[in-house]
Design a protein around this motif. Structure first.
Motif, PDB file in Angstrom:
ATOM      1  N   TYR A   2       5.027  25.510  16.350  1.00 11.15           N
ATOM      2  CA  TYR A   2       6.358  25.125  15.886  1.00 11.15           C
ATOM      3  C   TYR A   2       6.834  23.914  16.645  1.00 11.15           C
ATOM      4  O   TYR A   2       6.744  23.864  17.861  1.00 11.15           O
ATOM      5  N   TYR A  41      10.042  21.185  17.333  1.00 19.61           N
ATOM      6  CA  TYR A  41      11.495  21.097  17.257  1.00 19.61           C
ATOM      7  C   TYR A  41      11.932  19.659  17.281  1.00 19.61           C
ATOM      8  O   TYR A  41      11.408  18.850  18.010  1.00 19.61           O
ATOM      9  N   MET A  68      16.365  20.993  13.250  1.00 25.96           N
ATOM     10  CA  MET A  68      15.619  21.988  12.503  1.00 25.96           C
ATOM     11  C   MET A  68      14.109  21.845  12.644  1.00 25.96           C
ATOM     12  O   MET A  68      13.367  22.642  12.116  1.00 25.96           O
ATOM     13  N   ASN A 118      10.150  30.070  20.861  1.00 31.01           N
ATOM     14  CA  ASN A 118      10.041  30.670  19.542  1.00 31.01           C
ATOM     15  C   ASN A 118       8.990  31.778  19.549  1.00 31.01           C
ATOM     16  O   ASN A 118       7.915  31.616  20.134  1.00 31.01           O
ATOM     17  N   SER A 158       6.985  34.511  16.801  1.00 32.95           N
ATOM     18  CA  SER A 158       6.807  34.872  15.402  1.00 32.95           C
ATOM     19  C   SER A 158       5.514  35.626  15.194  1.00 32.95           C
ATOM     20  O   SER A 158       4.670  35.746  16.085  1.00 32.95           O
ATOM     21  N   ARG A 182      17.954  31.506  16.883  1.00 35.96           N
ATOM     22  CA  ARG A 182      17.291  31.108  15.643  1.00 35.96           C
ATOM     23  C   ARG A 182      16.709  32.323  14.940  1.00 35.96           C
ATOM     24  O   ARG A 182      16.184  33.232  15.559  1.00 35.96           O
ATOM     25  N   GLY A 203      14.518  33.049  11.069  1.00 37.66           N
ATOM     26  CA  GLY A 203      14.058  32.468   9.818  1.00 37.66           C
ATOM     27  C   GLY A 203      12.720  33.006   9.389  1.00 37.66           C
ATOM     28  O   GLY A 203      12.157  33.927  10.001  1.00 37.66           O
ATOM     29  N   GLU A 247       8.991  31.693   6.856  1.00 42.81           N
ATOM     30  CA  GLU A 247       8.298  30.725   6.012  1.00 42.81           C
ATOM     31  C   GLU A 247       7.306  31.462   5.118  1.00 42.81           C
ATOM     32  O   GLU A 247       6.700  32.455   5.527  1.00 42.81           O
ATOM     33  N   ASN A 262      15.894  28.742   7.618  1.00 42.64           N
ATOM     34  CA  ASN A 262      16.108  28.719   9.055  1.00 42.64           C
ATOM     35  C   ASN A 262      17.605  28.767   9.335  1.00 42.64           C
ATOM     36  O   ASN A 262      18.347  27.898   8.887  1.00 42.64           O
TER      37      ASN A 262
END
Length: 327
Positions: free
Chosen positions: A36, A38, A53, A239, A241, A284, A286, A288, A299
């Motif tokens: 990811y 930024y 974003m 982040n 995920s 944050r 979100g 995908e 997001n």
């Protein structure tokens, strides 16, 4: 700001994930190394690419696409603590893409179009729109995640990656001094009018189908032709995920994290502008979604803590949507 530069050298961002497999060979469509990135962004996202974003997607594919970013702020219509609040809405539509040059080198470019408005307590409003400042960056991968082990019959659950980059933000957007009037928020602009220079570092580590990314970038801003100098900006984030593979959708990648921004004091005709420095920390959330050559994402960013313009500017939330064609 010096302490943030020190942190900048220690942090990195990106995001990685490695999915489970029971075979001796790896299918890259099922088992990619995600990361990811930024994006740096001028305060309130008005003068740059918009909204913090990200320069890339969570899946980190090479792509071209469209992205929409909405940001909600309020600022004091005056210098006093009891001055009325002004509602500010920042809208940005971007054409963006990530193009590979070599196996380790890639180029990312973003061309934004802004349409902003703010509403005053007396019922009047102000609208601005136009092409924003374009950005182009190059990233080089210093550490590449190896395939699952040194040999085909080995499976390595842990992977990591490190990349560094740099680029420039070009003043293709117009800066108007008159837009600063009526609010303490100097970033109600479609452009900063200055060439700004960006350095960045991203580090990611993955375990099976989980990924953790650390990121940082620093933007060195310069004085524009109107003798206004927006303060330098430091951006950092983390982040987490996880990758899910389904029969109908190739990949579903939900993520959560934190992202922070720190702004130095602006200067006007070479003199400091009091109360223009600040910092904000966002949470944050979100996801995908990828289906063959198409991908889409959402997001949401909500402020956890903030101190912007001595409390005279408040961030409410940011929302980003994108739709891409994977190259």
């Amino acid at each position: 700001m010096k302490k943030y530069i020190t942190i900048c050298l220690m942090l990195a961002a990106a995001f990685s994930a490695q999915a489970n497999t029971n075979t001796n060979t790896i299918n890259p469509e099922i088992n990619p190394f995600y990361k990811y990135d930024y994006e740096d962004c001028d305060f309130c996202g008005c003068g740059s690419t918009g909204g913090g974003m990200g320069y890339g997607t969570v899946g980190n594919e090479n792509f071209i696409g469209l992205r929409y970013i909405y940001q909600r702020y309020q600022s004091r219509d005056g210098i006093f603590n009891n001055s009325p609040w002004v509602e500010e809405n920042f809208n940005t539509l971007q054409i963006w893409g990530k193009i590979p040059v070599t196996e380790k080198l890639s180029i990312t470019a973003i061309a934004p179009y802004h349409f902003h408005n703010r509403n005053f307590i007396d019922g009047s409003s102000q609208n601005i729109n136009g092409l924003g400042d374009m950005s182009i960056l190059a990233f080089y991968t210093l550490i590449t995640p190896v395939p699952d082990g040194l040999y085909e019959n080995q499976i390595t659950k842990y992977k990591h990656s490190l990349e560094i980059g740099g680029g420039v933000k070009v003043p293709t957007g117009e800066y108007k001094r008159s837009n600063n009037e009526g609010s303490v928020n100097p970033s109600f602009q479609v452009g900063t009018g200055s060439f700004d220079y960006i350095v960045a570092a991203n580090y990611s580590v993955g375990y099976e189908n989980w990924g953790l990314g650390l990121m940082t970038n620093y933007t060195f801003k310069t004085e524009n032709k109107k003798d206004y100098h927006f303060g330098d900006q430091f951006t950092y984030g983390i982040n987490l995920s996880k990758v899910y593979n389904t029969l109908k959708i190739n990949k579903i990648i939900p993520f959560v994290g934190l992202a922070g921004e720190v702004y130095s004091e602006n200067e006007n005709y070479g003199l400091p502008v009091a109360g223009t420095e600040g910092n904000v920390l966002f949470g944050r959330l979100g996801a995908e979604f990828s289906l063959k050559k198409l991908s889409a994402g959402v997001n949401l960013m909500l402020p956890v803590s903030q101190d912007l313009n001595d409390g005279k500017v408040e961030a409410k939330y940011r929302l980003g949507l994108h739709f891409n064609y994977v190259l």
